[in-house]
Structures are given as structure tokens and as C-alpha cells.
Motif scaffolding. Sequence first.
Motif, PDB file in Angstrom:
ATOM      1  N   ALA A  11       0.832  -1.206   0.000  1.00  0.00           N
ATOM      2  CA  ALA A  11       0.000   0.000   0.000  1.00  0.00           C
ATOM      3  C   ALA A  11       0.868   1.259   0.000  1.00  0.00           C
ATOM      4  N   LEU A  12       1.893   1.281   0.841  1.00  0.00           N
ATOM      5  CA  LEU A  12       2.778   2.461   0.880  1.00  0.00           C
ATOM      6  C   LEU A  12       3.561   2.610  -0.420  1.00  0.00           C
ATOM      7  N   ALA A  13       4.013   1.495  -0.980  1.00  0.00           N
ATOM      8  CA  ALA A  13       4.740   1.565  -2.249  1.00  0.00           C
ATOM      9  C   ALA A  13       3.849   2.149  -3.342  1.00  0.00           C
ATOM     10  N   TRP A  14       2.589   1.734  -3.388  1.00  0.00           N
ATOM     11  CA  TRP A  14       1.655   2.280  -4.379  1.00  0.00           C
ATOM     12  C   TRP A  14       1.482   3.787  -4.158  1.00  0.00           C
ATOM     13  N   CYS A  15       1.214   4.171  -2.916  1.00  0.00           N
ATOM     14  CA  CYS A  15       0.957   5.593  -2.618  1.00  0.00           C
ATOM     15  C   CYS A  15       2.167   6.450  -2.948  1.00  0.00           C
ATOM     16  N   TRP A  16       3.334   6.026  -2.486  1.00  0.00           N
ATOM     17  CA  TRP A  16       4.543   6.805  -2.753  1.00  0.00           C
ATOM     18  C   TRP A  16       4.857   6.805  -4.249  1.00  0.00           C
ATOM     19  N   GLY A  17       4.640   5.671  -4.910  1.00  0.00           N
ATOM     20  CA  GLY A  17       4.870   5.603  -6.356  1.00  0.00           C
ATOM     21  C   GLY A  17       3.953   6.538  -7.122  1.00  0.00           C
ATOM     22  N   ALA A  18       2.672   6.549  -6.739  1.00  0.00           N
ATOM     23  CA  ALA A  18       1.713   7.441  -7.397  1.00  0.00           C
ATOM     24  C   ALA A  18       2.098   8.898  -7.163  1.00  0.00           C
ATOM     25  N   GLU A  19       2.545   9.198  -5.947  1.00  0.00           N
ATOM     26  CA  GLU A  19       2.944  10.579  -5.633  1.00  0.00           C
ATOM     27  C   GLU A  19       4.157  10.998  -6.461  1.00  0.00           C
ATOM     28  N   LEU A  20       5.146  10.127  -6.532  1.00  0.00           N
ATOM     29  CA  LEU A  20       6.341  10.444  -7.316  1.00  0.00           C
ATOM     30  C   LEU A  20       6.035  10.501  -8.815  1.00  0.00           C
ATOM     31  N   PHE A  21       5.097   9.686  -9.264  1.00  0.00           N
ATOM     32  CA  PHE A  21       4.675   9.692 -10.663  1.00  0.00           C
ATOM     33  C   PHE A  21       4.098  11.060 -11.040  1.00  0.00           C
ATOM     34  N   GLN A  22       3.540  11.767 -10.070  1.00  0.00           N
ATOM     35  CA  GLN A  22       2.982  13.093 -10.328  1.00  0.00           C
ATOM     36  C   GLN A  22       4.048  14.086 -10.774  1.00  0.00           C
TER      37      GLN A  22
ATOM     38  N   LEU B 281      -4.678   8.639  -9.278  1.00  0.00           N
ATOM     39  CA  LEU B 281      -3.296   9.101  -9.458  1.00  0.00           C
ATOM     40  C   LEU B 281      -2.999  10.467  -8.856  1.00  0.00           C
ATOM     41  N   GLY B 282      -4.032  11.243  -8.562  1.00  0.00           N
ATOM     42  CA  GLY B 282      -3.799  12.591  -8.080  1.00  0.00           C
ATOM     43  C   GLY B 282      -3.434  13.523  -9.224  1.00  0.00           C
ATOM     44  N   VAL B 283      -2.988  14.724  -8.864  1.00  0.00           N
ATOM     45  CA  VAL B 283      -2.685  15.716  -9.891  1.00  0.00           C
ATOM     46  C   VAL B 283      -1.271  16.259  -9.745  1.00  0.00           C
ATOM     47  N   THR B 284      -0.976  16.851  -8.593  1.00  0.00           N
ATOM     48  CA  THR B 284       0.325  17.502  -8.421  1.00  0.00           C
ATOM     49  C   THR B 284       1.080  16.909  -7.234  1.00  0.00           C
ATOM     50  N   PHE B 285       2.381  16.880  -7.368  1.00  0.00           N
ATOM     51  CA  PHE B 285       3.254  16.359  -6.317  1.00  0.00           C
ATOM     52  C   PHE B 285       3.235  17.275  -5.108  1.00  0.00           C
ATOM     53  N   ASP B 286       3.111  16.678  -3.935  1.00  0.00           N
ATOM     54  CA  ASP B 286       3.199  17.416  -2.677  1.00  0.00           C
ATOM     55  C   ASP B 286       4.037  16.571  -1.722  1.00  0.00           C
ATOM     56  N   PRO B 287       5.234  17.008  -1.380  1.00  0.00           N
ATOM     57  CA  PRO B 287       6.099  16.188  -0.533  1.00  0.00           C
ATOM     58  C   PRO B 287       5.495  15.884   0.839  1.00  0.00           C
ATOM     59  N   VAL B 288       4.596  16.733   1.317  1.00  0.00           N
ATOM     60  CA  VAL B 288       3.945  16.495   2.612  1.00  0.00           C
ATOM     61  C   VAL B 288       3.086  15.230   2.554  1.00  0.00           C
ATOM     62  N   ASP B 289       2.538  14.930   1.381  1.00  0.00           N
ATOM     63  CA  ASP B 289       1.730  13.713   1.233  1.00  0.00           C
ATOM     64  C   ASP B 289       2.538  12.466   1.554  1.00  0.00           C
ATOM     65  N   LEU B 290       3.831  12.480   1.273  1.00  0.00           N
ATOM     66  CA  LEU B 290       4.678  11.324   1.548  1.00  0.00           C
ATOM     67  C   LEU B 290       4.685  10.985   3.038  1.00  0.00           C
ATOM     68  N   ILE B 291       4.456  11.981   3.871  1.00  0.00           N
ATOM     69  CA  ILE B 291       4.395  11.776   5.323  1.00  0.00           C
ATOM     70  C   ILE B 291       3.007  11.297   5.743  1.00  0.00           C
ATOM     71  N   TRP B 292       1.963  11.797   5.084  1.00  0.00           N
ATOM     72  CA  TRP B 292       0.595  11.448   5.475  1.00  0.00           C
ATOM     73  C   TRP B 292       0.196  10.034   5.074  1.00  0.00           C
ATOM     74  N   TYR B 293       0.824   9.467   4.058  1.00  0.00           N
ATOM     75  CA  TYR B 293       0.468   8.103   3.657  1.00  0.00           C
ATOM     76  C   TYR B 293       0.661   7.092   4.788  1.00  0.00           C
ATOM     77  N   PRO B 294       1.795   7.094   5.485  1.00  0.00           N
ATOM     78  CA  PRO B 294       1.924   6.145   6.599  1.00  0.00           C
ATOM     79  C   PRO B 294       0.892   6.361   7.708  1.00  0.00           C
TER      80      PRO B 294
ATOM     81  N   THR C 184       6.033  13.666 -13.084  1.00  0.00           N
ATOM     82  CA  THR C 184       6.154  13.590 -14.542  1.00  0.00           C
ATOM     83  C   THR C 184       5.142  14.472 -15.263  1.00  0.00           C
ATOM     84  N   GLY C 185       4.052  14.835 -14.592  1.00  0.00           N
ATOM     85  CA  GLY C 185       2.995  15.611 -15.238  1.00  0.00           C
ATOM     86  C   GLY C 185       1.958  14.748 -15.942  1.00  0.00           C
ATOM     87  N   ILE C 186       2.241  13.468 -16.105  1.00  0.00           N
ATOM     88  CA  ILE C 186       1.284  12.572 -16.776  1.00  0.00           C
ATOM     89  C   ILE C 186      -0.020  12.455 -15.988  1.00  0.00           C
ATOM     90  N   PRO C 187       0.035  12.255 -14.656  1.00  0.00           N
ATOM     91  CA  PRO C 187      -1.227  12.187 -13.912  1.00  0.00           C
ATOM     92  C   PRO C 187      -2.069  13.460 -14.040  1.00  0.00           C
TER      93      PRO C 187
END
Length: 146
Positions: free
Chosen positions: A69-80, A99-112, A82-85
Amino acid sequence: MSISHRRLRLAMLGAALGFLATALAIRAVAPLGGLVEQSSGTALYASMTWAGVRLLAPRLGPFAVGGVALAWCWGAELFQLTGIPAALSAESLIARLVLGVTFDPVDLIWYPVGVVPLVIAHRWARRRAVEAAGGPAASTISARRS
């Protein structure tokens, strides 16, 4: 007492829908773009992802489910990054939700925050089931408590 995989899958589908409904309800009442809306939405997305992994792979252990679950969330966040999402989200609400829209580094903390409590609950429930069944871990756990 062991729960059947069919019942577990139904429970996880219900949990995922419950997490989604909670996120949408918070979004409906929270101030637009507020911290509560953003952080709770991110944590609940991670919780919904955990339930989805558990639904698709009911035999996985707590740490494996949490890790996927964390790998998916972090992967989706990092994929953002690229601008593709963002491009896909402009065309599809489903893509925006997944997939979300824009990268937010704070989200990486909220996923756990959304996953770790569920991993703990899963581990606790699994341990209780083994104890109730009188399995091999039951004697080990009893010995540690003595």
C-alpha cells in the motif's frame, strides 16, 4: 475463529468504500483547500489503498499489505512529478482519484498515517486468531507473558 476469504474481501470492499465516503464527506464540509481536507484525504487514500491490497491479496501478512500500500501511494505521488497524472486527471475523474494531480512532498508523510494503524490492527487481529485457534504462536505468546 477464522474469517473466510470471501467475507474478508467483502469487509475490505466495505472498508474501502467507507474510507472513500469519509474522505468525500470531509471534503464536503471542510474549508476548500484547508489542511484538514488535504491531510485527511491523503491519509484516507492510503487507508483505501491498504483495503484494496487486502481485498486483492487476503493471504498477505500485515507488513506485506502495508508495504504494498505504501509503495503504491509513494509511487503514485512520485509519478505526479512527470505531469502525466495531471494530464490524465484533466480528462478523467477516476484518474484524478487514483493518481492525483500535483506532487506534494507532505503527502509522503501522510500516507503512513493512513496505513500504519491498519497494519497494527491487522497484526493484532491475526495474533488473536492464532491464539483463539490454539496455534503454535499461542504457546509462544503465553510464554512471553509469564
